[in-house]
Scaffold this active site. Structure first.
Site, mmCIF file in Angstrom:
data_model
loop_
_atom_site.group_PDB
_atom_site.id
_atom_site.type_symbol
_atom_site.label_atom_id
_atom_site.label_comp_id
_atom_site.label_asym_id
_atom_site.label_seq_id
_atom_site.Cartn_x
_atom_site.Cartn_y
_atom_site.Cartn_z
ATOM 1 N N GLU A 10 0.840 -1.205 0.000
ATOM 2 C CA GLU A 10 0.000 0.000 0.000
ATOM 3 C C GLU A 10 0.882 1.266 0.000
ATOM 4 O O GLU A 10 0.598 2.244 -0.678
ATOM 5 C CB GLU A 10 -0.842 -0.066 1.270
ATOM 6 C CG GLU A 10 -2.165 0.513 1.347
ATOM 7 C CD GLU A 10 -3.192 0.286 0.285
ATOM 8 O OE1 GLU A 10 -2.881 -0.114 -0.854
ATOM 9 O OE2 GLU A 10 -4.336 0.582 0.578
ATOM 10 N N THR A 13 -5.495 8.251 -4.634
ATOM 11 C CA THR A 13 -5.403 8.385 -3.176
ATOM 12 C C THR A 13 -4.384 9.456 -2.801
ATOM 13 O O THR A 13 -4.625 10.268 -1.901
ATOM 14 C CB THR A 13 -5.032 7.024 -2.538
ATOM 15 O OG1 THR A 13 -6.101 6.122 -2.830
ATOM 16 C CG2 THR A 13 -4.871 7.120 -1.039
#
Ligand code: HSE
Length: 311
Positions: free
Chosen positions: A132, A185
């Site tokens: 991530e 993001t």
């Protein structure tokens, strides 16, 4: 004899669940990513093919969440194993549905399976979080944890990792509506402020605690009242066309509460029962249609098992 190939599914997830910025995440049944992993004698981790990303994701294993999760896992167990990865990228990129996390989770569950389940499920989380970090520049676990373990997960602390599964009421149904725009993001994090006021802090932790209590007490009204985010949502709302209106009509039409899923642009609602979920989802889609924005709806119960071996 040990298999040398396996396919694993990892589900989409709703990061933040409004008030729990970076600490709460909820897994849905579908959609999700799939990863096919095969062992070989090359001593290298390679990505053979990515299907469904229109050529947009990196094929270099050390830049791809599936590849990074496998590399970090092998490094940690001290095995120099050749692995070939095929990624079925079913989740849209930049959707706020935990797309990057799902690929990393599926890959790490697959490699652990092929290595004879050396590590326990929960112990796989750090590898998915590292993936991530590569994908989004931030090592948040609120998508990876629910995708890996299922359910509603509270990440109390990252180092050392301390996660808690919060029980969810039986009739709770999740709605995800994904408008066909992309929000990275990284970009959605860059609009946030580094500090919040004490007043906002108080509101946020009151709602986070109340949301958890609502889940545990099966108090649907309390769940609805607590789906309030005064930290990220006000700053991100403008990244999603019509967000405020969409949220208002969803709550008038079957949603207990509604917010931005992860970093958006997907919108989520929590509802009591499927009928309410369908009504809220349709209402949101109609609002997007009125703005000439196509969208997809996913309605599902809470996914309580997380990633699983397909074959
Ligand atoms: N908690 C993360 C964020 C989730 O809101 O930036 C990203 O999907």
């Amino acid at each position: 004899m040990r298999n040398n190939s396996v396919k694993v599914f990892a589900p989409a997830s709703i990061g933040n669940v409004s008030c729990g910025f970076d600490v709460l995440g909820l897994a849905v049944q579908a959609p999700g990513d799939e990863v096919l992993l095969s062992l070989n004698n090359s001593k290298e981790v390679t990505i053979k093919e990515i299907i469904g990303d229109e050529g947009r994701l990196p094929l270099e294993a050390n830049k791809n969440t599936a590849g990074v999760a496998v590399i970090e896992y092998l490094k940690s167990i001290g095995v120099n194993q050749g692995v070939e990865i095929t990624l079925y990228k079913n989740l849209p990129l930049g959707s706020g549905m935990g797309s990057s996390a799902a690929s990393g989770v599926a890959a790490v569950v697959a490699i652990n399976h092929l290595m004879g389940a050396l590590l326990k499920r929960e112990e796989l989380l750090p590898f998915a979080i590292e993936a991530e970090r590569i994908a989004c520049g931030s090592a948040h676990a609120d998508n990876a944890a629910p995708s890996l373990l299922g359910g509603l997960i509270l990440v109390r602390q990252n180092h050392p990792l301390d996660i808690v599964t919060i029980p969810t009421p039986k009739e709770l149904v999740c709605v995800l509506v994904h408008p066909q725009i992309e929000v990275k993001t990284k970009d959605a994090r860059s609009v946030l402020k580094a500090t919040i006021t004490l007043k906002d802090g108080i509101t946020q932790w009151a709602n986070t605690a109340a949301l958890v209590a609502g889940m545990m007490k099966e108090d649907y009204e309390l769940i609805g009242r607590s789906l309030v985010d005064v930290v990220a949502e006000p700053l991100r709302a403008d990244l999603i066309p019509g967000f405020r209106k969409v949220k208002e009509v969803a709550i008038q039409n079957g949603a207990l509460g509604c917010g931005i899923s992860g970093s958006g642009p997907s919108i989520f609602c929590l509802c009591r029962g499927v009928e309410n979920a369908k009504r809220a989802g349709d209402t949101i889609q109609q609002e997007f249609n009125a703005m000439n924005l196509n969208s997809e709806i996913y309605i599902s119960e809470v996914n309580r098992k997380g990633a699983y071996v397909v074959k």
